[in-house]
Design a protein around this motif. Structure first.
Motif, mmCIF file in Angstrom:
data_model
loop_
_atom_site.group_PDB
_atom_site.id
_atom_site.type_symbol
_atom_site.label_atom_id
_atom_site.label_comp_id
_atom_site.label_asym_id
_atom_site.label_seq_id
_atom_site.Cartn_x
_atom_site.Cartn_y
_atom_site.Cartn_z
ATOM 1 N N LYS A 49 2.048 7.283 4.568
ATOM 2 C CA LYS A 49 1.521 6.937 3.239
ATOM 3 C C LYS A 49 1.147 5.458 3.167
ATOM 4 O O LYS A 49 0.112 5.094 2.599
ATOM 5 N N THR A 64 -2.481 4.213 2.305
ATOM 6 C CA THR A 64 -2.642 3.442 1.072
ATOM 7 C C THR A 64 -3.255 2.079 1.361
ATOM 8 O O THR A 64 -4.091 1.573 0.593
ATOM 9 N N ARG A 99 -6.913 2.512 1.789
ATOM 10 C CA ARG A 99 -7.563 2.702 0.484
ATOM 11 C C ARG A 99 -7.771 1.352 -0.205
ATOM 12 O O ARG A 99 -8.842 1.085 -0.753
ATOM 13 N N GLU A 148 -3.517 10.140 -5.074
ATOM 14 C CA GLU A 148 -3.004 9.025 -4.282
ATOM 15 C C GLU A 148 -3.408 9.122 -2.810
ATOM 16 O O GLU A 148 -2.937 8.367 -1.982
ATOM 17 N N GLY A 164 -5.070 8.665 0.656
ATOM 18 C CA GLY A 164 -5.606 7.434 1.205
ATOM 19 C C GLY A 164 -6.538 7.659 2.372
ATOM 20 O O GLY A 164 -6.949 8.789 2.652
#
Length: 515
Positions: free
Chosen positions: A453, A457, A460, A477, A479
């Motif tokens: 994650k 992230t 992103r 959420e 990414g």
């Protein structure tokens, strides 16, 4: 310096090296070694000698040959009979002074740019090396392979080793491009343990060193120390094998001497060294900003830290202990210190917040002096249940409670050897640089899912900062994985500006634009 190196080599015990195929020793050699252990009251290690066949003797002898039993006794005395400190006053703990610390979150933009520029110059001049501590196996992750081989579940299925190697490849390219060098080399020194040495070597060979030149990747092995019983005796695992354990990440310094790392760095003209642990998927190897920061301050050691999440987070802290730089473990911090607030930053900021992430800078001149200070480093005691062969029953015993100690050193044990003016600390953003892989899948903290994650992230954030849009129908959420070969720290993504990226996605090549 050569004399000091020889002294260190003479004192080594069970450190790994490449030797000739085992063969049975001469009677005279056996007698001399036996006398040595007898004088140290450790002669029991020869208990099975007369009953061993040639293979058994050829196996046991070199193990014993590398042990200094008198040194083991000294370690055992220190571990099992620690002296009471005369000074019973608690240590004086303070945050590092302002002149020894900085933060990327509040440093002037001009300072950050200057550090990055200087660091990139040093990288371009091939004066920067990277040392990886990768001795651990993925046992908690359900794997016996080296942890660096682990795939955290990214769309690309890249291992930790591959992610880190590709960041080195990219940084070499960036430095060469920025400073008009035909080629830049960042040598990578990978420290393994006994069980991970072979598999690590094979993994690198199978993947063609992930785009790095083979000659610029040196795999070496940390040492081991004998396991000691509660009575101070060297434990035997079986009739022809001594029970040993890795000497901790502080064994790095010894291993850099015996593994030829220091001599190789010297030949290459290395002046600055970055060291880190394999389990951090966000680590920025040879980070120019960090290298430039440390070089500008002319320190021997610098360390990166992240801000402690809260007073109860179980992390060691970088701080001043009795006026010296040090690391204090969370179990040694009082509630009062843990909860104290920094008056300069308001009630929301902890006074002691510099969380240790084992991400360090060393000047080569300091590492070159290892033989002068290595003997000063303490050995820490871990009481363990250690399987052993009972010399009376000849049976292997698996104890139900701790029956001995394993001794190890920590990589930060040398910090207090420095005066404060030779030490510095740089606070970085956790979300940008620290996501450790410690726990099994599904744990919810520091596990493969959190590592994955954090990578996605970060991708992103990088894309949105360049003007791209990231959308997802199923997961708001979700990414994007951006290959280190495309971007080292968010640069070079302008070709995706104003594009729409459908997450989850992986950007592996320039032409992937939005796929």
């Amino acid at each position: 310096m050569a004399g000091l190196l020889n002294t260190v080599m003479d004192k080594l015990h069970l450190s790994s090296d490449k030797s000739e195929p085992p063969r049975e020793p001469s009677d005279e050699d056996v007698k001399n070694l036996r006398d040595k252990f007898h004088k140290a009251n450790q002669e029991h290690v020869f208990h099975y000698w007369d009953s061993l066949d040639t293979a058994g003797r050829a196996s046991l002898f070199p193990q014993l040959q590398k042990i200094d039993p008198h040194h083991v006794n000294e370690l055992a005395d220190t571990a099992l009979k620690p002296q009471k400190e005369e000074n019973t006053e608690p240590p004086k703990l303070e945050p590092l002074p302002d002149n020894a610390s900085a933060s990327v979150m509040d440093s002037a933009k001009s300072d950050l740019e200057a550090w990055h520029h200087h660091g990139m110059e040093l990288v371009a001049e091939s004066k920067v090396a990277v040392v990886l501590m990768a001795g651990g196996q993925g046992t908690r992750l359900g794997s016996s392979a080296p942890k660096g081989c682990y795939n955290i579940g990214l769309p690309s299925k890249k291992s930790l080793f591959q992610l880190q190697a590709e960041r080195i490849v990219k940084l070499q390219h960036l430095a060469a491009q920025k400073h008009a060098h035909t080629s830049v080399t960042i040598p990578w020194y990978v420290m393994t343990s006994g069980p991970t040495r072979g598999p690590t070597q094979e993994f690198f060979e199978q993947h063609n060193y992930f785009g790095l030149e083979k000659d610029n990747v040196l795999i070496f092995e940390q040492g081991t120390l004998p396991c000691i019983s509660n009575e101070g005796k060297i434990l035997m695992e079986d009739k022809a094998k001594i029970a040993v354990a890795p000497d901790g990440n502080g064994g790095l310094y010894n291993a850099m001497i015996t593994g030829g790392v220091i001599s190789d760095m010297q030949k290459r003209g290395i002046k600055h060294v970055h060291a880190y642990c394999v389990d951090n998927c966000l680590v920025k190897m040879a980070d120019p900003t960090f290298i430039g920061f440390a070089a500008a301050k002319s320190v021997d050691i610098a360390t990166k830290v992240v801000r402690k999440r809260n007073a109860k987070e179980s992390v060691g802290l970088i701080l001043s202990k009795n006026g010296k730089p040090d690391v204090v473990e969370y179990s040694e911090i009082s509630t009062e210190h843990a909860e104290a607030k920094d008056a300069k930053h308001g009630d929301d900021v902890l006074k002691f917040r510099a969380a240790n992430i084992v991400n360090h800078y060393y000047s080569f001149s300091f590492l070159e002096s290892i033989p002068q200070w290595m003997h000063k480093l303490p050995h820490h005691v871990a009481r363990k249940k250690i399987p052993y062969i009972d010399l009376n029953s000849d049976k292997t015993v698996k104890p139900e409670k701790p029956n001995g100690v394993k001794l190890e050193q920590f990589v930060f044990d040398c910090f207090p050897l420095l005066s404060m003016d030779k030490f510095a600390c740089l606070e970085v953003k956790r979300e940008d640089e620290f996501s450790p892989l410690k726990n099994a899948s599904g744990t919810g903290e520091d596990d493969p899912e959190t590592s994955r994650k954090d990578i996605l992230t970060q991708g992103r954030r990088w894309l949105e900062a360049t003007g791209a849009s990231v959308v997802s129908e199923d997961d708001q959420e979700a990414g994007v994985e951006i290959s280190p070969l495309i971007s080292y720290e968010g640069e070079g993504l302008d070709f995706l500006s104003k594009k729409t990226i459908h997450a989850p996605a992986v950007i592996e090549r320039d032409e992937d634009q939005g796929k």
